[in-house]
Write an enzyme that holds these catalytic residues in place. Sequence first.
Site, mmCIF file in Angstrom:
data_model
loop_
_atom_site.group_PDB
_atom_site.id
_atom_site.type_symbol
_atom_site.label_atom_id
_atom_site.label_comp_id
_atom_site.label_asym_id
_atom_site.label_seq_id
_atom_site.Cartn_x
_atom_site.Cartn_y
_atom_site.Cartn_z
ATOM 1 N N SER A 142 181.376 -0.843 -4.569
ATOM 2 C CA SER A 142 182.104 0.134 -5.383
ATOM 3 C C SER A 142 181.693 -0.056 -6.839
ATOM 4 O O SER A 142 181.374 -1.179 -7.253
ATOM 5 C CB SER A 142 183.608 -0.096 -5.257
ATOM 6 N N TYR A 172 190.109 -6.576 -4.892
ATOM 7 C CA TYR A 172 189.108 -5.586 -4.438
ATOM 8 C C TYR A 172 187.809 -5.693 -5.256
ATOM 9 O O TYR A 172 186.712 -5.670 -4.699
ATOM 10 C CB TYR A 172 189.729 -4.199 -4.566
ATOM 11 N N LYS A 217 184.136 -6.617 -3.908
ATOM 12 C CA LYS A 217 183.022 -5.664 -4.040
ATOM 13 C C LYS A 217 181.874 -6.251 -4.864
ATOM 14 O O LYS A 217 180.700 -5.961 -4.608
ATOM 15 C CB LYS A 217 183.520 -4.346 -4.637
HETATM 16 P P1 NAP Z 1 189.350 5.159 4.238
HETATM 17 O O1 NAP Z 1 189.321 6.639 4.341
HETATM 18 O O2 NAP Z 1 190.632 4.456 4.007
HETATM 19 O O3 NAP Z 1 188.617 4.562 5.545
HETATM 20 C C1 NAP Z 1 188.523 3.183 5.731
HETATM 21 C C2 NAP Z 1 187.889 2.898 7.069
HETATM 22 O O4 NAP Z 1 187.806 1.476 7.232
HETATM 23 C C3 NAP Z 1 188.702 3.427 8.240
HETATM 24 O O5 NAP Z 1 187.840 3.915 9.239
HETATM 25 C C4 NAP Z 1 189.429 2.184 8.737
HETATM 26 O O6 NAP Z 1 189.714 2.216 10.126
HETATM 27 C C5 NAP Z 1 188.389 1.119 8.476
HETATM 28 N N1 NAP Z 1 188.965 -0.222 8.439
HETATM 29 C C6 NAP Z 1 189.903 -0.702 7.607
HETATM 30 N N2 NAP Z 1 190.171 -1.980 7.910
HETATM 31 C C7 NAP Z 1 189.379 -2.299 8.960
HETATM 32 C C8 NAP Z 1 189.193 -3.454 9.731
HETATM 33 N N3 NAP Z 1 189.886 -4.578 9.483
HETATM 34 N N4 NAP Z 1 188.302 -3.437 10.745
HETATM 35 C C9 NAP Z 1 187.603 -2.304 11.024
HETATM 36 N N5 NAP Z 1 187.728 -1.171 10.320
HETATM 37 C C10 NAP Z 1 188.617 -1.179 9.311
HETATM 38 O O7 NAP Z 1 188.406 4.654 3.045
HETATM 39 P P2 NAP Z 1 187.049 5.270 2.424
HETATM 40 O O8 NAP Z 1 187.410 5.827 1.103
HETATM 41 O O9 NAP Z 1 186.320 6.075 3.400
HETATM 42 O O10 NAP Z 1 186.280 3.904 2.138
HETATM 43 C C11 NAP Z 1 185.145 3.475 2.885
HETATM 44 C C12 NAP Z 1 184.439 2.383 2.100
HETATM 45 O O11 NAP Z 1 184.033 2.901 0.816
HETATM 46 C C13 NAP Z 1 185.309 1.170 1.790
HETATM 47 O O12 NAP Z 1 184.542 -0.012 1.866
HETATM 48 C C14 NAP Z 1 185.755 1.413 0.370
HETATM 49 O O13 NAP Z 1 186.093 0.223 -0.286
HETATM 50 C C15 NAP Z 1 184.505 2.051 -0.204
HETATM 51 N N6 NAP Z 1 184.727 2.830 -1.423
HETATM 52 C C16 NAP Z 1 185.534 3.933 -1.422
HETATM 53 C C17 NAP Z 1 185.714 4.649 -2.600
HETATM 54 C C18 NAP Z 1 186.568 5.875 -2.679
HETATM 55 O O14 NAP Z 1 186.740 6.392 -3.812
HETATM 56 N N7 NAP Z 1 187.092 6.393 -1.595
HETATM 57 C C19 NAP Z 1 185.082 4.218 -3.770
HETATM 58 C C20 NAP Z 1 184.285 3.093 -3.741
HETATM 59 C C21 NAP Z 1 184.104 2.409 -2.553
HETATM 60 P P3 NAP Z 1 191.217 2.459 10.708
HETATM 61 O O15 NAP Z 1 191.821 3.537 9.874
HETATM 62 O O16 NAP Z 1 190.951 2.827 12.128
HETATM 63 O O17 NAP Z 1 191.943 1.165 10.587
#
Ligand code: NAP
Length: 247
Positions: free
Chosen positions: A142, A155, A159
Amino acid sequence: MNLNGKVAVVTGSSKGIGAAIALAYAKAGAEVAINYNRDKAGAEEIVRKIQAMGHKAKAYQADVSNPDQVKEFIDAVMNDFGKIDILVNNAGITRDTLLVRMKEEDWDRVMDVNLKSMFLCTKAVAKAMIKQRSGKIINITSVVGLIGNPGQANYTAAKAGVIGFTKTVAKELGPRGIQVNAIAPGFIISQMTESLPEKVKEKMLSSIPLGRFGKPEDVADLALFLASDKSDYITGQVFNVDGGMVM
Ligand code: NAP
């Protein structure tokens, strides 16, 4: 870019960025192993969409911070698909609060799901990739891992750790024909960000030169390039997908 004949594993692909990456890979011809922790229905929906494209997909429940579950998950994928060409370490969570209020369990859980999971999953696929002398590993970090963010000591530490991990593994596995890169999204619309207060969102938006929040597909486009042979001479890098938020 095509991924015909490739097998991809995308952790945390029941929704959000992981789901968009899984769908982009399938659209490019890959077979995809979907992983989820709690959202079985979301994972099964992504599997159905991939199967509707005419490609193989299967959903696997596994908490990627748990060593036994990761071993079982990767063994099952090898058994079902026969090989793994691409690993996307995407699963992540937040437990935001100021440092002085942060509980040790919030620190540990965020470190385990966002960082330890990368060690466990990468180690689990590395042997097979080394044997086949090829592989692509893409780690989702991130931009806040680069610049810090109040309320996210756990977090941002995880990251930032992902970036160090990516570079070390790129150096270790480069000679074996495996490329390892990281993607640093900015503010992407997903379940992770939708619960943020409107005021925080407005402030964030004003810091994005391109004037909009990102979509999961914006991240998936880069993840597709990094999984394809078009990126064969790129390793150990961190790419921001953030509308210019951090430069
Ligand atoms: P999200 O919509 O909350 O999705 C998170 C995913 O991770 C879900 O499929 C969830 O599965 C899975 N997950 C969570 N805990 C887990 C575990 N212990 N084992 C296996 N799967 C697990 O989040 P997102 O925004 O798509 O984020 C995806 C990645 O991008 C993350 O690493 C996040 O830190 C990174 N990121 C996001 C943003 C943003 O602005 N959205 C920015 C920077 C980085 P379940 O729901 O089935 O538990």
